[in-house]
Design a protein around this motif. Structure first.
Motif, PDB file in Angstrom:
ATOM      1  N   THR A 137      25.576  27.049  36.048  1.00 57.20           N
ATOM      2  CA  THR A 137      25.208  25.712  36.516  1.00 57.20           C
ATOM      3  C   THR A 137      25.024  25.647  38.028  1.00 57.20           C
ATOM      4  OG1 THR A 137      27.553  25.086  36.654  1.00 57.20           O
ATOM      5  CG2 THR A 137      26.380  24.622  34.596  1.00 57.20           C
ATOM      6  N   LYS A 138      25.542  26.647  38.749  1.00 60.26           N
ATOM      7  CA  LYS A 138      25.453  26.632  40.213  1.00 60.26           C
ATOM      8  C   LYS A 138      24.436  27.625  40.753  1.00 60.26           C
ATOM      9  CE  LYS A 138      30.200  25.054  40.930  1.00 60.26           C
ATOM     10  NZ  LYS A 138      31.514  25.349  41.571  1.00 60.26           N
ATOM     11  N   ASN A 139      23.639  28.205  39.843  1.00 57.99           N
ATOM     12  CA  ASN A 139      22.579  29.131  40.259  1.00 57.99           C
ATOM     13  C   ASN A 139      23.139  30.274  41.103  1.00 57.99           C
ATOM     14  OD1 ASN A 139      19.965  30.123  40.382  1.00 57.99           O
ATOM     15  ND2 ASN A 139      19.488  29.009  42.271  1.00 57.99           N
ATOM     16  N   LEU A 140      24.188  30.898  40.620  1.00 53.45           N
ATOM     17  CA  LEU A 140      24.824  32.005  41.336  1.00 53.45           C
ATOM     18  C   LEU A 140      24.633  33.316  40.593  1.00 53.45           C
ATOM     19  CD1 LEU A 140      28.160  30.228  42.340  1.00 53.45           C
ATOM     20  CD2 LEU A 140      26.153  30.603  43.772  1.00 53.45           C
ATOM     21  N   ASN A 141      23.517  33.473  39.896  1.00 50.71           N
ATOM     22  CA  ASN A 141      23.284  34.655  39.070  1.00 50.71           C
ATOM     23  C   ASN A 141      23.271  35.955  39.862  1.00 50.71           C
ATOM     24  OD1 ASN A 141      23.096  33.014  36.865  1.00 50.71           O
ATOM     25  ND2 ASN A 141      20.873  32.882  36.905  1.00 50.71           N
ATOM     26  N   ARG A 142      23.078  35.870  41.181  1.00 50.94           N
ATOM     27  CA  ARG A 142      23.017  37.095  41.983  1.00 50.94           C
ATOM     28  C   ARG A 142      24.389  37.752  42.141  1.00 50.94           C
ATOM     29  NH1 ARG A 142      22.707  32.692  45.145  1.00 50.94           N
ATOM     30  NH2 ARG A 142      24.028  32.478  46.990  1.00 50.94           N
ATOM     31  N   TYR A 143      25.460  37.041  41.800  1.00 53.82           N
ATOM     32  CA  TYR A 143      26.791  37.602  41.973  1.00 53.82           C
ATOM     33  C   TYR A 143      27.189  38.385  40.719  1.00 53.82           C
ATOM     34  CZ  TYR A 143      27.011  34.527  46.004  1.00 53.82           C
ATOM     35  OH  TYR A 143      26.753  33.905  47.188  1.00 53.82           O
ATOM     36  N   VAL A 144      26.950  39.675  40.764  1.00 54.99           N
ATOM     37  CA  VAL A 144      27.222  40.545  39.619  1.00 54.99           C
ATOM     38  C   VAL A 144      28.655  41.058  39.638  1.00 54.99           C
ATOM     39  CG1 VAL A 144      26.627  42.769  38.575  1.00 54.99           C
ATOM     40  CG2 VAL A 144      24.814  41.250  39.400  1.00 54.99           C
ATOM     41  N   ALA A 145      29.172  41.399  40.818  1.00 48.29           N
ATOM     42  CA  ALA A 145      30.443  42.116  40.937  1.00 48.29           C
ATOM     43  C   ALA A 145      31.469  41.306  41.710  1.00 48.29           C
ATOM     44  CB  ALA A 145      30.211  43.460  41.629  1.00 48.29           C
ATOM     45  N   ALA A 146      31.780  40.109  41.218  1.00 51.61           N
ATOM     46  CA  ALA A 146      32.706  39.231  41.933  1.00 51.61           C
ATOM     47  C   ALA A 146      33.846  38.757  41.047  1.00 51.61           C
ATOM     48  CB  ALA A 146      31.946  38.018  42.475  1.00 51.61           C
ATOM     49  N   TYR A 147      34.197  39.560  40.035  1.00 49.84           N
ATOM     50  CA  TYR A 147      35.145  39.096  39.022  1.00 49.84           C
ATOM     51  C   TYR A 147      36.260  40.123  38.830  1.00 49.84           C
ATOM     52  CZ  TYR A 147      30.823  36.598  38.567  1.00 49.84           C
ATOM     53  OH  TYR A 147      29.681  35.915  38.864  1.00 49.84           O
ATOM     54  N   GLU A 148      37.130  40.203  39.827  1.00 49.16           N
ATOM     55  CA  GLU A 148      38.190  41.203  39.833  1.00 49.16           C
ATOM     56  C   GLU A 148      39.497  40.613  39.326  1.00 49.16           C
ATOM     57  OE1 GLU A 148      36.972  44.318  40.925  1.00 49.16           O
ATOM     58  OE2 GLU A 148      35.235  43.013  40.757  1.00 49.16           O
ATOM     59  N   LEU A 149      40.275  41.430  38.617  1.00 51.26           N
ATOM     60  CA  LEU A 149      41.556  40.985  38.090  1.00 51.26           C
ATOM     61  C   LEU A 149      42.597  42.046  38.383  1.00 51.26           C
ATOM     62  CD1 LEU A 149      43.140  38.860  36.549  1.00 51.26           C
ATOM     63  CD2 LEU A 149      42.469  39.962  34.429  1.00 51.26           C
ATOM     64  N   GLY A 150      43.390  41.838  39.424  1.00 48.25           N
ATOM     65  CA  GLY A 150      44.432  42.794  39.763  1.00 48.25           C
ATOM     66  C   GLY A 150      45.639  42.631  38.865  1.00 48.25           C
ATOM     67  N   VAL A 151      46.166  43.729  38.359  1.00 45.93           N
ATOM     68  CA  VAL A 151      47.369  43.672  37.522  1.00 45.93           C
ATOM     69  C   VAL A 151      48.524  44.366  38.204  1.00 45.93           C
ATOM     70  CG1 VAL A 151      46.075  43.524  35.384  1.00 45.93           C
ATOM     71  CG2 VAL A 151      46.695  45.770  36.257  1.00 45.93           C
ATOM     72  N   CYS A 152      48.384  44.657  39.476  1.00 43.58           N
ATOM     73  CA  CYS A 152      49.402  45.341  40.242  1.00 43.58           C
ATOM     74  C   CYS A 152      50.107  44.341  41.152  1.00 43.58           C
ATOM     75  CB  CYS A 152      48.766  46.453  41.084  1.00 43.58           C
ATOM     76  SG  CYS A 152      49.943  47.695  41.621  1.00 43.58           S
ATOM     77  N   ASP A 153      51.420  44.438  41.241  1.00 39.55           N
ATOM     78  CA  ASP A 153      52.208  43.556  42.089  1.00 39.55           C
ATOM     79  C   ASP A 153      52.788  44.380  43.222  1.00 39.55           C
ATOM     80  OD1 ASP A 153      54.781  41.045  41.412  1.00 39.55           O
ATOM     81  OD2 ASP A 153      53.951  41.796  43.294  1.00 39.55           O
TER      82      ASP A 153
END
Length: 279
Positions: A137-153
Motif C-alpha cells: 500500500t505504500k509503494n515500497l516494492n524496491r525494498y527486497v532485503a529489509a526484513y531481518e529477524l535476530g534471534v541472538c541476545d
C-alpha cells in the motif's frame, strides 16, 4: 569447504546433508548449505521419515522428538488454535509457566519479545509482518532485503562461559533497526526476502546437530516461513539453511546406529532417473 544441496522438500534436503556428514572422516563440516525449493511440501514417505527419526530420538531422550525441535522455532499448534495475534500472549504464558530455571528460552520467544531503548518490550516478528504487508500500500516494492529477524541476545550469548562451537557476534539490533527499510546490519540469523511476490527465508546456524536438531529445525523454519508469508499476504518461496558448522552427533545412539537408520530411508531424489521419453 562449502557443500550445497538443493532439493525439493525438507526431508530430502536433510537426508542429503546428514548423509554427507556421515561420509566425512570426523562426521562434521563447515558451511553446509541446504536449499529447499518447496519447503512446505511433504509426501507420505517424508512423514514416515519424521516418525522414524522421532522414534530414534526418543530411545535416547524420552522427551525429544522432531516436532519438539520444530516447536522451539515456531509453535505451529498454538498458532493454529489462537491465530494472530492471539498466539503471542498464549505462547508467552506457556513459556513463563513451563520454562526450565535459568533457561534462555526458545528461538520463538526471542523472535516475539525483545526490549527497546526504553526497556519496553516489542515484537520483532510482528514488526516484520507489518512491514511486509505495508509495502503493497505504500509503494515500497524496491525494498527486497529489509526484513531481518535476530534471534541472538547479546546479554546472554556474549557471556564468558564457553559452550558450543564458535563465538557468536550478533550484528542486527532490533531496538534500533526494526523501523528501517535499508541501512541496517546485513548479517543476521533469520532473514526474509521478498522476491517476485514470494517470501524467501534464509537461516544461519553457527553450530548444527544433524541428528538431534536439524530435521526439526528445518520443519520449524518452513512453518515460520509459511506464517510470515500467509499473514503478510504473499506466497512462500525458497528456504535456505546455512550451517556454518554441521555435525552428525550421537542423537541416534552413535555413528553406527545413525548409519543403520539412514539405510532405511528413501534414496536421494537426485538419483531417481527420469522415465525415458516415448519414441
Amino acid at each position: 569447504m562449502t557443500e550445497v544441496f538443493q532439493r525439493s522438500r525438507v526431508v530430502q534436503a536433510w537426508l542429503a546433508g546428514i548423509r554427507y556428514l556421515e561420509s566425512q572422516k570426523n562426521h562434521d563440516a563447515t558451511n553446509v548449505i541446504l536449499e529447499v525449493t518447496s519447503p512446505q511440501a511433504a509426501t507420505s514417505e517424508d512423514r514416515q521419515v519424521v516418525i522414524s527419526v522421532s522414534q530414534a530420538l526418543r530411545q535416547r531422550n524420552a522427551e525429544r522428538t522432531v516436532m519438539t525441535a520444530a516447536g522451539t522455532i515456531f509453535p505451529q499448534t498454538i498458532y493454529k488454535r489462537y491465530g494472530r495475534p492471539g498466539w503471542y500472549a498464549h505462547y508467552k504464558t506457556i513459556m513463563a509457566r513451563g520454562m526450565a530455571p535459568r533457561s534462555w528460552g526458545t528461538y520463538a520467544l526471542r523472535m516475539i519479545e525483545r526490549k527497546d531503548e526504553s526497556g519496553a518490550t516489542f515484537n520483532p516478528l510482528e514488526k516484520i509482518i507489518e512491514k511486509l504487508a505495508a509495502i503493497r500500500t505504500k509503494n515500497l516494492n524496491r525494498y527486497v532485503a529489509a526484513y531481518e529477524l535476530g534471534v541472538c541476545d547479546p546479554a546472554v550469548d556474549l557471556a564468558e562461559d564457553l559452550n558450543g562451537v564458535g563465538f557468536e557476534l550478533p550484528t542486527y539490533d532490533p531496538s534500533s533497526d526494526r523501523h528501517k527499510y535499508y541501512g541496517s546490519a546485513c548479517l543476521s540469523h533469520v532473514t526474509f526476502k521478498l522476491m517476485h511476490g514470494k517470501i524467501d527465508l534464509t537461516a544461519i546456524y553457527r553450530s548444527h546437530h544433524y541428528a538431534q536438531r536439524a530435521l526439526g529445525n528445518l520443519i520449524g523454519l518452513a512453518q515460520l516461513q509459511q506464517y510470515v508469508a500467509t499473514e503478510s499476504g504473499y506466497e512462500t518461496g525458497t528456504l535456505t539453511c546455512i550451517s556454518t558448522y554441521a555435525k552428525l552427533d550421537d542423537g541416534f545412539g552413535g555413528i553406527r546406529a545413525a548409519s543403520s537408520l539412514l539405510e532405511t530411508f528413501p534414496i536421494d531424489e537426485t538419483l531417481i532417473k527420469a522415465p525415458l521419453a516415448a519414441t
